[in-house]
Enzyme design. Structure first.
Site, PDB file in Angstrom:
ATOM      1  N   VAL A 143       4.717  -5.496  -4.672  1.00 46.11           N
ATOM      2  CA  VAL A 143       5.757  -5.448  -3.633  1.00 46.11           C
ATOM      3  C   VAL A 143       5.742  -6.800  -2.910  1.00 46.11           C
ATOM      4  CG1 VAL A 143       6.538  -4.307  -1.532  1.00 46.11           C
ATOM      5  CG2 VAL A 143       5.530  -2.965  -3.387  1.00 46.11           C
ATOM      6  N   LYS A 148      -0.644  -6.228  -8.198  1.00 44.45           N
ATOM      7  CA  LYS A 148      -0.929  -7.448  -7.433  1.00 44.45           C
ATOM      8  C   LYS A 148      -2.336  -7.957  -7.740  1.00 44.45           C
ATOM      9  CE  LYS A 148      -1.498 -10.070  -3.638  1.00 44.45           C
ATOM     10  NZ  LYS A 148      -2.458  -9.470  -2.737  1.00 44.45           N
ATOM     11  N   HIS A 172       0.837  -1.206   0.000  1.00 45.62           N
ATOM     12  CA  HIS A 172       0.000   0.000   0.000  1.00 45.62           C
ATOM     13  C   HIS A 172       0.875   1.261   0.000  1.00 45.62           C
ATOM     14  CE1 HIS A 172      -2.733  -2.915   2.212  1.00 45.62           C
ATOM     15  NE2 HIS A 172      -3.498  -2.544   1.229  1.00 45.62           N
ATOM     16  N   SER A 192      -2.695  -8.038   2.909  1.00 46.69           N
ATOM     17  CA  SER A 192      -3.260  -7.915   4.260  1.00 46.69           C
ATOM     18  C   SER A 192      -3.675  -9.284   4.779  1.00 46.69           C
ATOM     19  CB  SER A 192      -4.483  -6.990   4.246  1.00 46.69           C
ATOM     20  OG  SER A 192      -4.129  -5.743   3.691  1.00 46.69           O
TER      21      SER A 192
END
Ligand code: AMP
Length: 288
Positions: free
Chosen positions: A181, A154, A37, A191
Site C-alpha cells: 500500500v 512490502k 497494516h 511506520s
C-alpha cells in the site's frame, strides 16, 4: 474487541472462539498502524468471510529480537491508543499485545533460524534480523494457532523467510502475502516514514520512482537484470544524499541474484534517507 496481554489469556479466548467452529486469521504487527497494516486486517476479514463469523486477531509487539544494537528499537513509534481505535473500526475481534518479558522470559534461549535466505537482502545488512523475525512469528503461530496469517509484500524478504519456515517446520497454516500500500505520491507506507523530515520525505520518493522505472522497462519487454538494475540505479542517483543499501533482482523464494527475469523475479531496493532505512520492491511475473 478483546485486548489481552498474556499468552494464557490469548489461548483461553481463542479456545472459546474455536469451540464455536470459527476459523482464525492472524495479522502480526509492531503497531504504529497505517493503511498498509489495515489492508492486511481487511484481507483477513475478507478471508474469514468464507467461514461466516471467522475471527481476526492482530498482534502488536515491538520485537526487541529483530532490532540490531544500533537500530531504532527505543525510538520505534508506539501509538497504542490510536492503533486500538483503528482496529476497533475494522471490526477486529482480538488484540494480543504482550510485554517483552511475556514473550521472552528471563533465560529464554530458543530461536528459529531459516539459514541461507535469512542472510540475503535485508538479512545481509541487518545481521540477526530474520532470526528475530522467524522466532517471534513462530511463537505467535504457536500461541494463536491461526488458519491463515497475513503479511505485507512490502517486506518481500520477510515473506520469503517466513514461507520457508512455514513449509519446512510444518506449520499447519496458509501464509497470505498482500500487495504494497502506497501514499498517493508513490511512497510505500511504513511506520518509519514518520521519522522523515520534509526534505527527506521528498528525497524518499526516489525509491518508488526507481520501482516505477523498473516496472516500465519490464512492461516494455526488458528481462535482463543488469539493465533493470542500471536503470534503477540511475534513478536513485538523482538524489545523491540517499545512500543505497541494495538494489537487486533476485529469485523471490531464495533471494539469490538472477541474471534474467523471464521465470519471474523480485526487484528490491533498500536505501538510507538521512538515518532512516527504507525499502521498496516489485514482483516481476513470469513472462509467457
Ligand atoms: P510491521 O508493523 O512493520 O512489522 O508490519 C506488519 C505487517 O504489515 C508486515 O507484514 C508488513 O509487511 C506489513 N506492511 C507494512 N507496511 C506495508 C505496506 N505499505 N503495504 C502492505 N503491507 C505493509
Amino acid at each position: 474487541m478483546l485486548i489481552v496481554r498474556t499468552i494464557a489469556e490469548a489461548r483461553a479466548a481463542l479456545r472459546e472462539l474455536r469451540a464455536r467452529g470459527l476459523s482464525v486469521g492472524l495479522v502480526p504487527t509492531m503497531g504504529a498502524l497505517h493503511e498498509g497494516h489495515l489492508s492486511l486486517v481487511r484481507a483477513a476479514r475478507a478471508a474469514c468471510d468464507d467461514h461466516p463469523g471467522g475471527v481476526v486477531v492482530v498482534s502488536i509487539f515491538v520485537n526487541p529480537k529483530q532490532f540490531g544494537p544500533n537500530e531504532d528499537f527505543a525510538k520505534y513509534p508506539r501509538t497504542f491508543e490510536a492503533d486500538m481505535a483503528a482496529l476497533e473500526r475494522e471490526g477486529v475481534d482480538l488484540i494480543f499485545a504482550p510485554a517483552a518479558e511475556e514473550m521472552y522470559p528471563q533465560g529464554a534461549t530458543a530461536f528459529v533460524e531459516v539459514a541461507g535466505v535469512s542472510g540475503r537482502l535485508d538479512g545481509a545488512s541487518r545481521p540477526g534480523h530474520f532470526r528475530g523475525v522467524a522466532t517471534v512469528v513462530a511463537k505467535l503461530f504457536n500461541i494463536i494457532e491461526p488458519d491463515k496469517a497475513f503479511f505485507g509484500q512490502k517486506d518481500a524478504a520477510q515473506v520469503a523467510v517466513l514461507k520457508k519456515m512455514v513449509d519446512e517446520l510444518n506449520f499447519g497454516l496458509e501464509l497470505v502475502a498482500c500487495p504494497i500500500v502506497r501514499e498517493p505520491d508513490g511512497l510505500a507506507m511504513s511506520s518509519r516514514n514518520r521519522y522523515l523530515s520534509a526534505e527527506e520525505r521528498r528525497q524518499a520518493l526516489v525509491l518508488s520512482r526507481a520501482v516505477r522505472e523498473v516496472e516500465r522497462l519490464a512492461a516494455g519487454g526488458v528481462t535482463e537484470s543488469s539493465e533493470l538494475i542500471a536503470a534503477a540505479e540511475a534513478v536513485l542517483a538523482e538524489e545523491p544524499e540517499v545512500r543505497v543499501d541494495y538494489c537487486k533482482v533476485v529469485d523471490p523464494d531464495t533471494l539469490e541474484d538472477v541474471a534474467d527475469t523471464q521465470h519471474g523475479a523480485l526487484f528490491a531496493v533498500a536505501a538510507f534517507v538521512g538515518t532512516t532505512r527504507l525499502i521498496d520492491n516489485l514482483v516481476l511475473p513470469t513472462r509467457a
